[in-house]
Design an enzyme around this catalytic site. Structure first.
Site, PDB file in Angstrom:
ATOM      1  CD  GLU A 118       0.539  -0.415   3.263  1.00  0.00           C
ATOM      2  OE1 GLU A 118       1.723  -0.022   3.413  1.00  0.00           O
ATOM      3  OE2 GLU A 118       0.121  -1.181   4.064  1.00  0.00           O
ATOM      4  CG  HIS A 160       3.557  -0.305  10.619  1.00  0.00           C
ATOM      5  ND1 HIS A 160       2.994  -1.203  11.490  1.00  0.00           N
ATOM      6  CD2 HIS A 160       2.645   0.671  10.442  1.00  0.00           C
ATOM      7  CE1 HIS A 160       1.982  -0.719  11.998  1.00  0.00           C
ATOM      8  NE2 HIS A 160       1.528   0.224  11.543  1.00  0.00           N
ATOM      9  CG  ASP A 196      -0.721   3.558  15.519  1.00  0.00           C
ATOM     10  OD1 ASP A 196      -0.517   4.477  15.009  1.00  0.00           O
ATOM     11  OD2 ASP A 196      -1.370   2.312  14.855  1.00  0.00           O
ATOM     12  CE1 TYR A 324      -2.709   7.356   8.823  1.00  0.00           C
ATOM     13  CE2 TYR A 324      -3.643   5.691  10.337  1.00  0.00           C
ATOM     14  CZ  TYR A 324      -2.688   6.260   9.802  1.00  0.00           C
ATOM     15  OH  TYR A 324      -1.259   5.734   9.926  1.00  0.00           O
TER      16      TYR A 324
HETATM   17  C1  OKP Z   1       0.057   2.687   9.861  1.00  0.00           C
HETATM   18  B1  OKP Z   1       0.208   3.321  11.314  1.00  0.00           B
HETATM   19  C2  OKP Z   1      -6.007   0.781   4.096  1.00  0.00           C
HETATM   20  C3  OKP Z   1      -5.325  -0.264   4.595  1.00  0.00           C
HETATM   21  C4  OKP Z   1      -4.122   0.203   5.448  1.00  0.00           C
HETATM   22  C5  OKP Z   1      -2.002   0.040   6.415  1.00  0.00           C
HETATM   23  C6  OKP Z   1      -1.982   0.507   7.576  1.00  0.00           C
HETATM   24  C7  OKP Z   1      -0.861   1.481   8.107  1.00  0.00           C
HETATM   25  C8  OKP Z   1      -0.976   2.077   9.475  1.00  0.00           C
HETATM   26  N1  OKP Z   1      -7.010   0.516   3.069  1.00  0.00           N
HETATM   27  N2  OKP Z   1      -3.250  -0.651   5.786  1.00  0.00           N
HETATM   28  O1  OKP Z   1       0.351   2.122  12.217  1.00  0.00           O
HETATM   29  O2  OKP Z   1      -1.050   4.299  11.811  1.00  0.00           O
HETATM   30 ZN    ZN Z   2      -1.564   2.754  12.982  1.00  0.00          ZN
END
Ligand code: OKP
Ligand code: ZN
Length: 343
Positions: A118, A160, A196, A324
């Site tokens: 992604e 991550h 988180d 988000y």
């Molecule tokens: C980053 B942090 C959306 C899927 C998103 C990845 C998430 C990353 C999160 N369709 N998958 O930990 O907030």
């Molecule tokens: Zn996250």
């Protein structure tokens, strides 16, 4: 509380995120930070500073040199190969393939150094990632010099990112770099508390066999959400690091009652372990309206969480991670900081 922030985060703004089989505008976007800045100013948290220049020393100690040089030149290499768009991983080593032979071709290298497709890399990604970790480093130095706490308004986030892979919107693990710097500035035992919504797989992996850095994470259960293949409760550390890794996976719909119980348990374990410094991976995507998460925290719950963290009375660096529901990201983030201060 002192805050570190760099405008260079704006250099990272890919057009595309692969989501549900479509390219969408990335959830992790520059405006997130604007909401945090606005809320900080509204609450008179105006000690906002540009970071000092990045110190590559602790970054090179923790991260793979091949990965760092990949990140530094990926965009130029991608363009030199004639690729029209942004960098997106399309081929990753899978079961039965070689996991440790690095391709020469940039398209292959991208797959080797990426764990989740992604996340796109664009022209300014490396510069932005360096500015993000520079904020974290300046915050650490401020606390190591005697301040109670500091807030690194990091973007892109970091938890991550492993020693040799990006993904989940992260490139350099800011929280891990801060933990390493706390070790170098005299803290014998450092805890990373990751609140988180997503499991901090990068931080866990970096410190998994180390007895001197404890990693503790509250997150959506891996059976149900990203990063899917890590974050189970039975991951407790390895070798000398056994017992210094602690996961609290929780199911969809989890509200503050259960979440706060996990937080209290986590705090008790960090305290009993004897941490001398604390790094908080501060994501606010456990919020009820987060578009990619499934916990049910209210804005006021973040204040209460901050208060509980503050009662640990440890020298603390907060590193911004996710969140988000963008109009609420500022309020929720600042609530944690205010709860902490009032503890
Ligand atoms: C980053 B942090 C959306 C899927 C998103 C990845 C998430 C990353 C999160 N369709 N998958 O930990 O907030
Ligand atoms: Zn996250």
């Amino acid at each position: 509380m002192r805050i570190y922030y760099s405008e260079d985060h704006r250099l990272h703004f890919p057009q595309a995120e692969l989501s549900g089989g479509q390219f969408v505008t990335p959830f992790e976007r520059p405006s997130r930070v604007e909401y945090v800045l606005t809320r900080l100013r509204e609450r008179s948290l105006t000690d906002i500073n540009a970071p000092a220049a990045v110190d590559m020393g602790p970054i090179r100690t923790l991260l793979d040199p091949g990965y760092l040089s990949f990140l530094e030149t990926a965009w130029d290499d991608w363009k030199a190969e004639g690729m029209a768009g942004e960098i997106i991983a399309a081929n990753v080593p899978a079961r039965g393939m070689h996991m440790d032979r690095i391709p020469q071709n940039i398209d292959g290298k991208v797959g080797y150094y990426c764990h989740a497709s992604e996340t796109a890399i664009t022209r300014g990604t490396w510069a932005a990632a360096l500015s993000s970790v520079a904020c974290a480093q300046s915050a650490q130095r401020h606390v190591a010099a005697g301040a109670d706490a500091a807030f690194a308004l990091c973007r892109p986030p970091g938890h991550h990112a492993t020693a040799d892979q990006y993904g989940g919107y992260c490139f350099i693990n800011n929280a891990a770099v801060v933990a390493e710097m706390f070790r170098n500035s005299g803290a014998a035992r450092v805890a990373v508390l990751d609140i988180d919504f997503h499991h901090g797989n990068g931080t866990q992996t970096i410190f998994y066999d180390r007895p001197d850095v404890m990693f503790v994470s509250l997150h959506g259960a891996p059976q149900e959400t990203y990063p899917y293949f890590i974050g189970y409760a039975d991951e407790k550390g390895a070798g000398a690091g056994e017992g210094a890794n602690l996961n609290y996976p929780m199911t969809a719909g989890t509200g503050y009652d259960l979440w706060a119980q996990a937080l209290d348990d986590a705090i008790a374990r960090i305290t009993a372990w004897g941490a001398q410094a604390l790094v908080v991976s501060l994501g606010v995507d456990a919020y009820k309206d987060d578009p990619i998460s499934f916990f049910k925290l209210e804005s006021d719950d973040f204040t209460d969480a901050g208060r509980r963290i503050g009662r640990m009375r440890l020298p603390t660096v907060f590193c911004m991670e996710g969140g988000y529901a963008i109009e609420a990201v500022g309020v929720n983030t600042v609530n944690v900081l205010e709860g902490f201060k009032d503890a």
